[in-house]
Enzyme design. Structure first.
Site, PDB file in Angstrom:
ATOM      1  N   ASP A 282      -9.818   8.651 -13.579  1.00  0.00           N
ATOM      2  CA  ASP A 282      -9.062   7.571 -12.963  1.00  0.00           C
ATOM      3  C   ASP A 282      -7.737   8.066 -12.381  1.00  0.00           C
ATOM      4  O   ASP A 282      -6.977   8.764 -13.054  1.00  0.00           O
ATOM      5  CB  ASP A 282      -8.803   6.471 -14.001  1.00  0.00           C
ATOM      6  CG  ASP A 282      -8.298   5.196 -13.369  1.00  0.00           C
ATOM      7  OD1 ASP A 282      -8.551   4.979 -12.163  1.00  0.00           O
ATOM      8  OD2 ASP A 282      -7.652   4.401 -14.081  1.00  0.00           O
ATOM      9  N   CYS A 314     -16.440   2.938  -8.835  1.00  0.00           N
ATOM     10  CA  CYS A 314     -15.798   3.725  -9.889  1.00  0.00           C
ATOM     11  C   CYS A 314     -15.481   2.718 -10.979  1.00  0.00           C
ATOM     12  O   CYS A 314     -16.366   2.010 -11.443  1.00  0.00           O
ATOM     13  CB  CYS A 314     -14.582   4.470  -9.363  1.00  0.00           C
ATOM     14  SG  CYS A 314     -13.436   3.475  -8.373  1.00  0.00           S
ATOM     15  N   ARG A 320     -11.116   6.070  -6.536  1.00  0.00           N
ATOM     16  CA  ARG A 320     -12.157   7.077  -6.353  1.00  0.00           C
ATOM     17  C   ARG A 320     -13.190   6.620  -5.326  1.00  0.00           C
ATOM     18  O   ARG A 320     -13.662   7.419  -4.504  1.00  0.00           O
ATOM     19  CB  ARG A 320     -12.821   7.382  -7.698  1.00  0.00           C
ATOM     20  CG  ARG A 320     -11.940   8.175  -8.648  1.00  0.00           C
ATOM     21  CD  ARG A 320     -12.434   8.173 -10.081  1.00  0.00           C
ATOM     22  NE  ARG A 320     -12.173   6.898 -10.753  1.00  0.00           N
ATOM     23  CZ  ARG A 320     -12.385   6.673 -12.046  1.00  0.00           C
ATOM     24  NH1 ARG A 320     -12.874   7.644 -12.805  1.00  0.00           N
ATOM     25  NH2 ARG A 320     -12.112   5.501 -12.583  1.00  0.00           N
ATOM     26  N   SER A 321     -13.532   5.339  -5.371  1.00  0.00           N
ATOM     27  CA  SER A 321     -14.507   4.815  -4.400  1.00  0.00           C
ATOM     28  C   SER A 321     -13.979   4.944  -2.974  1.00  0.00           C
ATOM     29  O   SER A 321     -14.703   5.354  -2.059  1.00  0.00           O
ATOM     30  CB  SER A 321     -14.829   3.348  -4.711  1.00  0.00           C
ATOM     31  OG  SER A 321     -15.425   3.218  -5.982  1.00  0.00           O
ATOM     32  N   GLN A 359      -5.896   5.549  -3.904  1.00  0.00           N
ATOM     33  CA  GLN A 359      -4.732   5.028  -4.618  1.00  0.00           C
ATOM     34  C   GLN A 359      -3.544   5.973  -4.692  1.00  0.00           C
ATOM     35  O   GLN A 359      -2.421   5.527  -4.895  1.00  0.00           O
ATOM     36  CB  GLN A 359      -5.145   4.611  -6.036  1.00  0.00           C
ATOM     37  CG  GLN A 359      -6.016   3.372  -6.067  1.00  0.00           C
ATOM     38  CD  GLN A 359      -6.551   3.059  -7.456  1.00  0.00           C
ATOM     39  OE1 GLN A 359      -6.783   3.955  -8.256  1.00  0.00           O
ATOM     40  NE2 GLN A 359      -6.759   1.789  -7.734  1.00  0.00           N
TER      41      GLN A 359
END
Length: 384
Positions: A282, A314, A320-321, A359
């Site tokens: 994450d 994710c 992550r996606s 992110q």
């Protein structure tokens, strides 16, 4: 024909789905009668399979081994992937490729420019950006993170009449590339215990045949995603029966699961393949861009020729996606011969459809690095 290494029964190799164009061993003791009949039908209509490759496939699940991240896989179960040795097929123009590679490498070296570009991306605001449906009282428990809510104008709508909760809401966003009528991806959060049936309903109604999972189930004791598939045999999620056909350990970074999905309302069936990347935590990045690029090639070889969206998730379906979708979308454009590529503008396009896509600055930098590495591989594979 071979002897089953689990029960000693003589079994045949059957290609239940085209994961790697190689048959996967199916043990009669583990498969349901319905699944066996499906395999017999497929064997009757398909040409003989090629011998199995060097990688290991099992019906019994090994999911629990990977719930906290990657572990070295025993040599009896898997071997190192040779995927990266395969040539990369692309229509990229050589001069365009060199120009893009030079730009990308300069961009990565110039940390000040990278910092400024990331600051500009952080300031970017999608418009429209209302999330009123996601914030409804009955939908709040269906959201894993209140920071990542679907936009009202860009969300997957379930058929309420088929939903166990009679609701059309799921925290999932269709991601368009060039065709606004057909999403290339669906970015979604990892299912919660209460949303597993919604997840499989979305898989069914979207016509999905490929799922990309980018998170371990648990990180440092914190649950990232509910275990939404059966460890063995089948589980029923509302009207959707999910049967685990096989679990194929490709290397220590990822594995491939095959599911036989049945809609009990219509008795229709479908095969779904899940690609599970194990070593991405994450808000972080994979330790190696090469492993993710190998993983992406595996996904795309299975998906090739399909017109349905790829479901990517994710934990929250954003960091992550978003990074994976950004890399895949940019590389797909380049493979089709695009003359100009703007990764920052592509990311803004993704954020217009789902908040929080990519992110951290490290994830954005990783995307640039991965694209540069793949372009370099494509150039080496092209006729000089």
């Amino acid at each position: 024909v071979c002897v089953c290494d689990v029960c000693g029964v003589r079994v045949v190799y059957v290609c239940v789905l085209c994961v790697c164009d190689v048959g996967l061993p199916l043990t009669p003791c583990s498969a349901s009668p319905v699944l066996q009949e499906l395999c017999r039908q497929r064997m009757a209509t398909r040409p003989p399979d090629r011998p199995e490759g060097p990688h290991t496939s099992r019906i019994s699940s090994v999911s629990s081994q990977f719930s906290d991240g990657p572990m070295p896989s025993p040599s009896a179960r898997s071997s190192a992937s040779s995927w990266s040795e395969e040539p990369v097929q692309s229509n990229m123009d050589i001069s365009t490729g060199h120009m893009i590679l030079s730009y990308m490498e300069d961009h990565l070296k110039n940390k000040n420019r990278l910092e400024k570009e990331w600051e500009a991306l952080c300031a970017y605001q999608a418009e429209p950006n209302s999330s009123l449906v996601a914030q409804k009282e009955e939908n709040v428990p269906k959201n894993r993170s209140l920071a990542v809510l679907t936009y009202d104008h860009s969300r997957v709508l379930l058929k309420a009449e088929n939903s166990h909760s009679h609701s059309d809401y799921i925290n999932a966003s269709p991601i368009m590339d060039h065709d606004p009528r057909n999403p290339a991806y669906i970015a979604t959060q990892g299912p919660l215990p209460a949303t597993v049936a919604d997840f499989w309903q979305m898989v069914w109604e979207s016509g999905c045949v490929v799922i990309v999972m980018l998170t371990p189930l648990t990180e440092n004791g914190v649950r990232q995603c509910y275990h939404y598939w059966p460890d063995e045999g089948s589980n029923l999620y509302h009207i959707y029966e999910v049967n685990l056909v096989s679990e194929h350990i490709w290397c220590e970074d990822f594995l491939v699961r095959s599911f036989y999905l049945k809609n009990l309302q219509t008795n229709e069936t479908r095969t779904v393949t899940q690609f599970h990347f194990l070593s991405w935590y994450d808000r972080g990045v994979p330790s190696s861009s090469r492993s993710l690029l190998d993983f992406r090639r595996k996904v795309n070889k299975c998906y090739r020729g399909r017109s349905c969206p790829i479901i990517v998730h994710c934990s929250d379906g954003a960091g992550r996606s978003g990074t994976y979708v950004l890399i895949d979308m940019v590389l797909n454009k380049m493979a089709k011969g695009a003359k100009e590529i703007d990764i920052a503008a592509t990311l803004e396009h993704l954020r217009d459809q789902r908040p929080g896509m990519v992110q951290t600055k490290e994830q954005f930098e990783f995307a640039l690095t991965a694209v540069a590495e793949e372009v370099n591989a494509i150039l080496k594979a092209l006729p000089q």
